[in-house]
Write a protein that holds these residues in place. Structure first.
Motif, mmCIF file in Angstrom:
data_model
loop_
_atom_site.group_PDB
_atom_site.id
_atom_site.type_symbol
_atom_site.label_atom_id
_atom_site.label_comp_id
_atom_site.label_asym_id
_atom_site.label_seq_id
_atom_site.Cartn_x
_atom_site.Cartn_y
_atom_site.Cartn_z
ATOM 1 N N VAL B 30 0.866 -1.186 0.000
ATOM 2 C CA VAL B 30 0.000 0.000 0.000
ATOM 3 C C VAL B 30 0.901 1.234 0.000
ATOM 4 O O VAL B 30 1.999 1.213 0.526
ATOM 5 C CB VAL B 30 -0.951 0.065 1.221
ATOM 6 C CG1 VAL B 30 -2.049 -0.952 1.096
ATOM 7 C CG2 VAL B 30 -0.212 -0.117 2.523
ATOM 8 N N GLU B 31 0.428 2.292 -0.612
ATOM 9 C CA GLU B 31 1.168 3.550 -0.648
ATOM 10 C C GLU B 31 1.433 4.016 0.776
ATOM 11 O O GLU B 31 0.586 3.874 1.648
ATOM 12 C CB GLU B 31 0.301 4.606 -1.340
ATOM 13 C CG GLU B 31 0.173 4.411 -2.830
ATOM 14 C CD GLU B 31 1.297 5.088 -3.571
ATOM 15 O OE1 GLU B 31 1.491 6.294 -3.356
ATOM 16 O OE2 GLU B 31 1.988 4.379 -4.328
ATOM 17 N N SER B 32 2.600 4.576 0.993
ATOM 18 C CA SER B 32 2.858 5.071 2.340
ATOM 19 C C SER B 32 3.408 6.490 2.302
ATOM 20 O O SER B 32 3.828 6.985 1.270
ATOM 21 C CB SER B 32 3.805 4.130 3.069
ATOM 22 O OG SER B 32 4.966 3.957 2.305
ATOM 23 N N LYS B 33 3.364 7.139 3.460
ATOM 24 C CA LYS B 33 3.799 8.530 3.556
ATOM 25 C C LYS B 33 4.276 8.791 4.981
ATOM 26 O O LYS B 33 4.168 7.919 5.840
ATOM 27 C CB LYS B 33 2.621 9.460 3.235
ATOM 28 C CG LYS B 33 1.459 9.280 4.219
ATOM 29 C CD LYS B 33 0.332 10.282 4.006
ATOM 30 C CE LYS B 33 -0.745 10.066 5.047
ATOM 31 N NZ LYS B 33 -1.898 10.921 4.893
ATOM 32 N N MET B 34 4.779 10.000 5.217
ATOM 33 C CA MET B 34 5.171 10.336 6.581
ATOM 34 C C MET B 34 3.906 10.563 7.403
ATOM 35 O O MET B 34 2.957 11.175 6.932
ATOM 36 C CB MET B 34 6.037 11.601 6.613
ATOM 37 C CG MET B 34 6.760 11.779 7.951
ATOM 38 S SD MET B 34 7.501 13.422 8.248
ATOM 39 C CE MET B 34 8.465 13.685 6.799
ATOM 40 N N ASN B 35 3.900 10.046 8.637
ATOM 41 C CA ASN B 35 2.782 10.279 9.543
ATOM 42 C C ASN B 35 2.495 11.783 9.609
ATOM 43 O O ASN B 35 3.389 12.563 9.957
ATOM 44 C CB ASN B 35 3.173 9.732 10.923
ATOM 45 C CG ASN B 35 2.187 10.110 11.992
ATOM 46 O OD1 ASN B 35 0.971 10.100 11.761
ATOM 47 N ND2 ASN B 35 2.709 10.467 13.156
ATOM 48 N N PRO B 36 1.283 12.220 9.276
ATOM 49 C CA PRO B 36 1.006 13.664 9.208
ATOM 50 C C PRO B 36 1.318 14.416 10.506
ATOM 51 O O PRO B 36 1.759 15.566 10.466
ATOM 52 C CB PRO B 36 -0.496 13.731 8.918
ATOM 53 C CG PRO B 36 -0.883 12.393 8.427
ATOM 54 C CD PRO B 36 0.136 11.400 8.889
ATOM 55 N N TYR B 37 1.121 13.795 11.660
ATOM 56 C CA TYR B 37 1.423 14.462 12.933
ATOM 57 C C TYR B 37 2.914 14.760 13.082
ATOM 58 O O TYR B 37 3.300 15.677 13.787
ATOM 59 C CB TYR B 37 0.955 13.598 14.110
ATOM 60 C CG TYR B 37 -0.540 13.491 14.237
ATOM 61 C CD1 TYR B 37 -1.284 14.489 14.866
ATOM 62 C CD2 TYR B 37 -1.222 12.395 13.719
ATOM 63 C CE1 TYR B 37 -2.652 14.394 14.986
ATOM 64 C CE2 TYR B 37 -2.604 12.290 13.832
ATOM 65 C CZ TYR B 37 -3.317 13.290 14.472
ATOM 66 O OH TYR B 37 -4.670 13.195 14.582
ATOM 67 N N ASP B 38 3.761 13.946 12.394
ATOM 68 C CA ASP B 38 5.203 14.144 12.503
ATOM 69 C C ASP B 38 5.669 15.406 11.776
ATOM 70 O O ASP B 38 6.736 15.942 12.073
ATOM 71 C CB ASP B 38 5.948 12.923 11.956
ATOM 72 C CG ASP B 38 5.666 11.681 12.771
ATOM 73 O OD1 ASP B 38 5.182 11.827 13.904
ATOM 74 O OD2 ASP B 38 5.913 10.566 12.275
ATOM 75 N N LEU B 39 4.852 15.868 10.823
ATOM 76 C CA LEU B 39 5.202 17.097 10.109
ATOM 77 C C LEU B 39 5.295 18.261 11.092
ATOM 78 O O LEU B 39 6.146 19.140 10.955
ATOM 79 C CB LEU B 39 4.148 17.416 9.036
ATOM 80 C CG LEU B 39 4.026 16.411 7.888
ATOM 81 C CD1 LEU B 39 2.798 16.740 7.040
ATOM 82 C CD2 LEU B 39 5.279 16.416 7.025
ATOM 83 N N PHE B 40 4.423 18.250 12.119
ATOM 84 C CA PHE B 40 4.435 19.325 13.115
ATOM 85 C C PHE B 40 5.688 19.230 13.987
ATOM 86 O O PHE B 40 6.264 20.240 14.374
ATOM 87 C CB PHE B 40 3.161 19.286 13.961
ATOM 88 C CG PHE B 40 1.910 19.465 13.147
ATOM 89 C CD1 PHE B 40 1.498 20.735 12.773
ATOM 90 C CD2 PHE B 40 1.166 18.376 12.715
ATOM 91 C CE1 PHE B 40 0.358 20.915 12.003
ATOM 92 C CE2 PHE B 40 0.030 18.543 11.942
ATOM 93 C CZ PHE B 40 -0.387 19.814 11.586
ATOM 94 N N ALA B 41 6.104 18.004 14.286
ATOM 95 C CA ALA B 41 7.323 17.808 15.076
ATOM 96 C C ALA B 41 8.527 18.303 14.291
ATOM 97 O O ALA B 41 9.390 19.010 14.820
ATOM 98 C CB ALA B 41 7.474 16.331 15.432
#
Lengths: 418, 262
Positions: B30-41
């Motif tokens: 399945v397509e994956s990406k960076m956990n969106p919450y980690d963008l804030f970190a």
């Protein structure tokens, strides 16, 4: 349903000397976890232990080595403990909900129920806990506990566990609980299951924990089969609070920590009260706006309906993200969990993420133009139609009804409130 | 100042499969990406770097494909990468994940500050940050709403507690996990793509860590077991009402009256 879970430690070992065509063997793994490098077959971190290589590979190359783990003595761990969530000694209501659940779970295994109360100047409130049916309250009442700081709080919790050896520990899934519980669980190297929505006790003291995962698309049934204490967090409003009893029962056990356990690298500079709004979790009537609401101005119509019912307006995620409604009023898995007396879902499709946050509501009305909207699977009454026509008509009827009947308008008649 | 930001690769959609045998998630395919919450970190760290200067390392545990999100982080700003990848770490729960990450953080060198996102979109537990801090024996603050000040040996932050917000001074070394919306994450810069080859990434496996006991990692080091996975129940019986708007409004009113809300 009784599921027997055998705790196994397992690994796959490669016998290189039996591999005839090592390069071809890399194809065996659907996850690409088998690598062939420098004349060696290796398994990398993508391995899921699916054992397809053992099953489908040539005989003798991939071997599964399993050994059963030594089982811990669970009889050494007795009791179900509840962490008493409090701000300046004021007990958060999730505490009573968890005490109710703990008493229910304890009946099956005849364990005592404990409350763990950490704070400053909390003697009086500790006495109050004796009206809720616990067997003992462990009280940690020292000035260093006045504000939440992780090191002293974790030290007190650790002291409690060492003293009482509880089998199960329930912690409210609040911001504080979700900071403290993992810290203490890690200290004891044990399991913690977050945001449980269903708990049941096995005769062998294993706690069956059910929680939503993947935004509510999947429910996971989780156990901590060979570690104690077993930790679970539960959000506010998932379970119901029991009745306060007329007489006190149980004992207070006051513990004091030595000063070296109270040191912290955190200095509290100031505390701010949050603006005094009735939190959406405490509202008895909630009108929820979904994507069927076309523009921000239309929220006024839902606001009138909410006001007429002495309730509050909330919204689903897209509207929160659009900035139409305060983020604290988001309902769903990534927002708040609510269980009001009445919830009116207006133009809400009813994704699992949303419904996970509101299925506990006593009465649910849904208005949606699409008869196949998933919200109609969870509503008690589903109105297939246009909210822009239905709500103004309803408001008119409510207006007329009030004038014609001349009845006093009681928002929560006694037979409706729990 | 040295900062380590912990990031995780998550599936792009919530529509995922489960390995029925182990109860672990099947992430591949399945397509994956960076956990969106980690963008804030990550954005929090990048802004600290702008303010006071910092070396930022983004650390991710997982199969070798986590390189993709390390690259993603680099497109947002000047970071170094660290990947912790070992077959024995597959199938880890929160505790085994935190233990492995804490071992790797010690291997890289304990920084002044470890920053984590609030939670992940696949596990939703929000537990890993606090558990890493425990294994590192450093203080932690979760639900950080705002960074007020960065000093030489400490940081002042506001954090969200159930009824109040708390402003605290936290001595380094420490760990914080930040709320969504603490900052506005910047978009990846495609200019930076050209300099991607200069991104320095270090790879670690179990043999690089101080604790090499494979019983402590992955599924074997996980105290929790997924007994079974099932779809959410939908059992309620709904009375579905069709008709013109007046009829529907009448039915609505009668229902509210029947339930004694009007």
């Amino acid at each position: 349903m009784e599921v027997c879970l055998i705790i196994m430690k397992a690994k796959i070992v490669i016998h290189q000397q039996h591999a005839q065509n090592p390069q071809e063997l890399t194809e065996l793994c659907p996850f690409g976890a088998i690598e062939y490098m420098n004349g060696q077959l290796n398994i990398n971190a993508a391995c899921k232990m699916c054992k397809l290589c053992v099953k489908n590979g040539p005989v003798g190359v991939f071997e599964l080595i399993e050994k059963q783990q030594v089982e811990i003595d669970k009889t050494q761990w007795r009791g179900i403990a509840v962490y008493v969530e409090n701000t300046n000694g004021v007990i958060h209501p999730v505490t009573y909900e968890l005490i109710g659940k703990a008493i229910e779970l304890s009946k099956k295994i005849a364990h005592p129920v404990y409350a763990v109360f950490i704070g400053s100047q909390i003697k009086e409130q500790a006495n109050e806990l004796l009206y809720w049916g616990v067997d003992a309250v462990y009280v940690y009442d020292q000035p260093e506990f006045a504000s939440f700081r992780i090191e002293p709080y974790a030290a007190a919790f650790e002291d409690f566990i060492l003293q009482a050896s509880p089998s199960t520990i329930l912690v409210g899934g609040t911001t504080l609980g979700r900071s403290l519980a993992p810290r203490v669980a890690a200290r004891f190297g044990t399991g913690l299951t977050a945001d449980c929505t269903h708990l049941e006790m096995q005769a062998n003291t294993d706690l069956d924990q059910i929680r939503p995962a993947f935004g509510g698309n999947i429910m996971a049934h989780i156990r901590t089969p060979n570690h104690r204490p077993q930790f679970a967090t539960v959000r506010y409003k998932i379970f119901s609070a029991p009745q306060r009893r007329d007489a006190r029962s149980g004992t207070l056990i006051t513990r004091e920590l030595p000063s070296e356990k109270l040191v912290s690298n955190i200095r509290v500079l100031s505390l701010k009260n949050k603006p005094a709004i009735v939190s959406i979790e405490d509202a008895q009537v909630i009108v929820v706006a979904g994507r069927g609401v076309r523009k921000k101005q239309d929220m006024a119509m839902l606001q009138s309906l909410a006001e007429r019912l002495s309730g509050q307006v909330a919204a689903t995620r897209p509207l929160i993200e659009a900035g139409w409604v305060d983020a604290r009023c988001q309902i769903g898995l990534s927002g708040r969990t609510v269980s009001p007396q009445l919830l009116i879902a207006c133009g809400v499709s009813g994704s699992v993420q949303f419904s996970a946050g509101m299925t506990g509501s006593q009465h649910i009305v849904a208005i949606n133009i699409d008869p196949n909207a998933p919200i109609f699977k969870i509503a008690h009454i589903g109105l297939v139609g246009d909210l822009y026509e239905i709500i103004p008509l309803l408001l008119e009827r409510m207006e007329a009804g009030m004038h014609s009947k001349q009845t006093s308008h009681l928002p929560f008649p006694e037979n409706v409130v729990k | 100042m040295n900062i380590i930001v912990c990031i995780k690769q998550v599936p792009s959609t919530s529509d995922v499969k489960i390995d029925e045998k182990t109860g672990s998630l099947i992430r591949d395919g399945v397509e994956s990406k960076m956990n969106p919450y980690d963008l804030f970190a990550l954005e929090t760290a990048l802004q600290m770097k702008q303010q006071v200067g910092a070396n930022i390392t983004v650390l991710s545990m997982g199969p070798p494909q986590v390189q993709d999100i390390i690259n993603e982080a680099y497109l947002m700003g000047d970071v170094e990468g660290a990947i912790l990848s070992d077959r024995c770490m597959a199938g880890a729960d929160c505790l085994a994940t935190s233990f492995a990450l804490s071992q790797c953080i010690q291997r890289i060198g304990l920084p002044d500050l470890v920053i984590c996102g609030k939670q992940t979109t696949d596990g939703d537990t929000a537990q890993v940050g606090a558990e890493i801090a425990e294994f590192l024996h450093i203080p932690h603050i979760t639900n950080v709403l705002k960074i007020d000040d960065i000093k030489e040996k400490s940081i002042i932050v506001e954090s969200d507690l159930p009824d109040i917000t708390q402003t605290v001074e936290l001595q380094f070394p420490a760990l914080i996990s930040v709320e969504k919306d603490i900052v506005q994450p910047r978009l990846p810069s495609y200019k930076r793509k050209r300099s991607l080859p200069s991104l320095h990434v270090r790879s670690f496996n179990r043999n690089d860590l101080a604790d090499k006991d494979e019983e402590k990692y992955g599924l074997n080091g996980s105290p929790t077991r997924v007994v079974r996975i099932f779809p959410p129940e939908k059992t309620r019986k709904t009375e579905l009402v069709q008709g013109n708007s007046t009829e529907l409004a009448d039915k609505f009113y009668e229902t509210l009256a029947e339930w004694k809300f009007v």
